[in-house]
Design a protein around this motif. Structure first.
Motif, short mmCIF file in Angstrom:
data_model
loop_
_atom_site.label_atom_id
_atom_site.label_comp_id
_atom_site.label_asym_id
_atom_site.label_seq_id
_atom_site.Cartn_x
_atom_site.Cartn_y
_atom_site.Cartn_z
N ILE A 136 2.51 1.72 -3.41
CA ILE A 136 1.58 2.22 -4.44
C ILE A 136 1.35 3.72 -4.27
O ILE A 136 1.34 4.48 -5.24
N GLU A 137 1.20 4.11 -3.00
CA GLU A 137 1.01 5.53 -2.71
C GLU A 137 2.23 6.32 -3.20
O GLU A 137 2.10 7.35 -3.85
N TYR A 138 3.40 5.78 -2.88
CA TYR A 138 4.66 6.41 -3.29
C TYR A 138 4.74 6.51 -4.82
O TYR A 138 5.14 7.54 -5.38
N GLU A 184 0.84 -1.21 0.00
CA GLU A 184 0.00 0.00 0.00
C GLU A 184 0.87 1.26 0.00
O GLU A 184 0.62 2.21 -0.75
N THR A 185 1.90 1.25 0.85
CA THR A 185 2.80 2.41 0.92
C THR A 185 3.51 2.61 -0.41
O THR A 185 3.68 3.74 -0.88
N TYR A 233 2.33 6.65 -7.03
CA TYR A 233 1.41 7.58 -7.67
C TYR A 233 1.49 9.01 -7.12
O TYR A 233 0.84 9.90 -7.64
N VAL A 234 2.27 9.19 -6.07
CA VAL A 234 2.43 10.55 -5.54
C VAL A 234 3.82 11.07 -5.88
O VAL A 234 3.97 12.09 -6.55
N LYS A 235 4.84 10.34 -5.46
CA LYS A 235 6.20 10.85 -5.67
C LYS A 235 6.76 10.53 -7.05
O LYS A 235 7.68 11.17 -7.50
N LYS A 253 4.61 3.14 -14.48
CA LYS A 253 3.91 2.99 -13.20
C LYS A 253 3.20 1.65 -13.17
O LYS A 253 3.21 0.94 -12.17
N ARG A 261 5.03 10.63 -9.87
CA ARG A 261 4.02 11.05 -10.85
C ARG A 261 4.62 11.30 -12.22
O ARG A 261 3.98 11.15 -13.24
#
Lengths: 339, 225
Positions: B73-75, B70-71, B77-79, B88, B81
């Protein structure tokens, strides 16, 4: 001279500035790479465009179309405000309309199209079509119309090929690839910010030059010049912020999938072509250089280009001259018959 | 700006979550081997304690991998980009497949939670060797994942090694099944051992699919660049 023509001209010049801003796609590549989100990119572009227009447009501010039109002095004295108004209506409406459908068009070409519309009305103004147009200036613009895409394409192919050769041996795995892309992203943002300031300064000259002309013609007091220039600059920023986002998205994401390294090659090509052409005095469209630079990079990458988007852009590229000419003539003919 | 300077020495992954997931998966593979080996000794009390501790560690590893995924995936799509969508998606595929392998290892451990296996003595060595080959597939795959981030050429070779290990594991499985079906054992026990073998083989098959995908990715990126 009718008194109300000055405020109306000012209002349409603001609309023209709004149209220029709405059709400014400089930030499109940063949106396309995903480096800056659309909202933030639009806001940043609007701020930079406003600043660029206000601080950098002074040197390039010029009266709209004076290099292309050739009417008898008596005719000019009577009809110049109306001609200016018709040109402004045609250009601003076309720029805003094109931005609404996400198609980048050239502000300069729109102005030239409108001037052709004025020339088409020449028989009503006691002149002829050929006499009205300054053919030397028109030839230069047509040259730019043809060369903008070719130069953008050629330069992007070269820059992209050199860049890929330079980094090819250094990329070993996904990790190094990502590091390179991150570094290219930083360079890209700096480059685009510079391009945005520069281009806004250049494009704004088309609109803000009218305010200088109004002051020079004693139609507006000099004390109000800064206020008008400020208003015009803000209009450019607002145009970009309110309408321009659609164009940024369309140019940045629809044609090909961009990586920061691709976007860097595109922006570098745009910068090189615009600088060289400015030095050579060749009127060139930044929008078309950018679009064809994107295609050039796609060719080097052997990546398919979205043909639907391309068709729409090509269509607006071709119809810019006739559409603005028609709108201008449609506005000018009834006015001439009434005045 | 280090753009055209020599890049950092690449022996470690930049992404902490991914590095952690690979370490956990490596540990789970070793635990899986220990789990099967733990029931070959003849001390029932000790076996149960050891098995339970291994099973609970594998289960907790699965949960840790989920959180790290989860972390990541967040990374992503956020960091990250700025990465193009296809890159991705490739990263996402890698992380999802790693999670899937951890899930499959957990399923093997869960079999032990519901039934404490005591393999027939004549089958012991076959099942231990099959499990060793299966876990080797997982370990080679972890190498391949690491290499796709560090060196595409090495990743290609690692994928080839996964393929070789997978072939050996599959061969062992047939030998094991042949020996199992030749034994005179209780039907329930036979079915349970059969299910366990299927579950272990599923780990290998998941690795095989993943390895094929990784091999495709290496070719794609080598051509791309």
């Amino acid at each position: 001279m009718v008194d109300w023509i000055v405020p109306v001209t000012i209002a349409f010049t603001m609309a023209f500035a709004f149209g220029i801003g709405s059709n400014d796609e400089t930030m499109a590549t940063t949106v396309g790479t995903g480096g800056i989100r659309l909202k933030r990119a639009t806001l940043l572009a609007a701020i930079l465009a406003t600043a660029g227009s206000f601080f950098l447009s002074d040197k390039v501010a010029r009266s709209i179309g004076t290099g292309l039109i050739n009417l008898p002095q008596t005719t000019l004295e009577t009809y110049q405000p109306w001609i200016l108004l018709a040109v402004l209506v045609a250009v601003s409406s076309w720029l805003i309309l094109a931005s609404r459908i996400g198609a980048p068009v050239s502000g300069t070409h729109s102005v030239v199209g409108a001037i052709i519309g004025v020339a088409a009305c020449a028989p009503f103004l006691g002149s002829t079509f050929i006499e009205t147009l300054k053919l030397g200036g028109l030839f230069n613009v047509i040259l730019g119309w043809i060369f903008s895409p070719l130069l953008g394409l050629g330069c992007a192919i070269l820059v992209s090929w050199v860049t890929r050769k330079a980094i090819k041996t250094k990329i070993r795995g996904l990790q190094t690839m990502e590091r390179f892309e991150r570094n290219f992203m930083i360079l890209l943002v700096i480059l685009v910010a510079f391009n945005q300031l520069n281009r806004a300064g250049n494009d704004a000259g088309n609109a803000l030059g009218i305010f200088h002309a109004l002051v020079a013609g004693n139609q507006v007091k000099e004390d109000y010049l800064m206020l008008l220039l400020g208003g015009g600059s803000i209009s450019i920023g607002l145009g970009l912020f309110i309408v321009g986002r659609r164009l940024l998205k369309s140019v940045g994401t629809n044609i090909i999938e961009l990586r920061p390294s691709d976007a860097f090659c595109i922006e570098t090509s745009v910068l090189i072509v615009l600088t060289v052409c400015n030095l050579l005095g060749l009127p060139i469209s930044g929008s078309h250089v950018l679009i064809f630079a994107i295609i050039g990079v796609a060719l080097v990458k052997r990546e398919p280009v979205d043909k639907k988007s391309l068709r729409r852009i090509a269509f607006t590229w071709i119809v810019t001259f006739p559409v603005t000419a028609l709108i201008c003539a449609a506005v000018l003919i009834p006015i001439i018959s009434l005045v | 700006m280090p753009l055209f300077k020599k890049q950092r020495n690449d022996d470690k992954l930049d992404n902490q979550e991914l590095e952690e997931i690979l370490k956990i998966l490596e540990r789970s593979a070793i635990l899986l081997k220990d789990l099967i080996g733990s029931n070959s000794a003849e001390s029932p009390g000790g076996i149960q304690d050891e098995t339970e501790s291994i099973v609970s560690e594998i289960i907790s590893n699965e949960k840790r991998v989920d959180r790290l995924k989860e972390t990541f995936i967040e990374y992503l799509y956020v960091k990250k980009r700025y990465l193009p969508t296809f890159q991705k998606v490739d990263n996402l595929m890698i992380i999802n497949q790693l999670d899937e392998i951890q899930d499959e290892i957990e399923i093997v451990a869960r079999y032990y939670q519901v039934y404490l296996y005591h393999f027939p003595v004549s089958l012991e060595q076959d099942i231990i060797s099959f499990t060793k080959e299966s876990t080797d597939v997982v370990l080679r795959l972890i190498e391949a994942v690491r290499f796709i981030y560090l060196d595409f050429e090495q990743a290609q070779l690692a994928c080839k090694r996964v393929e070789d290990e997978r072939r050996e594991a599959r061969e062992s499985q047939w030998t094991l099944l042949k020996n199992l079906y030749g034994l005179d054992v209780d039907v329930k026990e036979l079915l349970l051992i059969r299910s366990l073998i299927r579950a272990i083989l599923k780990v290998v098959e998941t690795c095989e699919v993943f390895s094929d995908d990784l091999h495709g990715l290496t070719i794609k990126y080598m051509v791309l660049e």
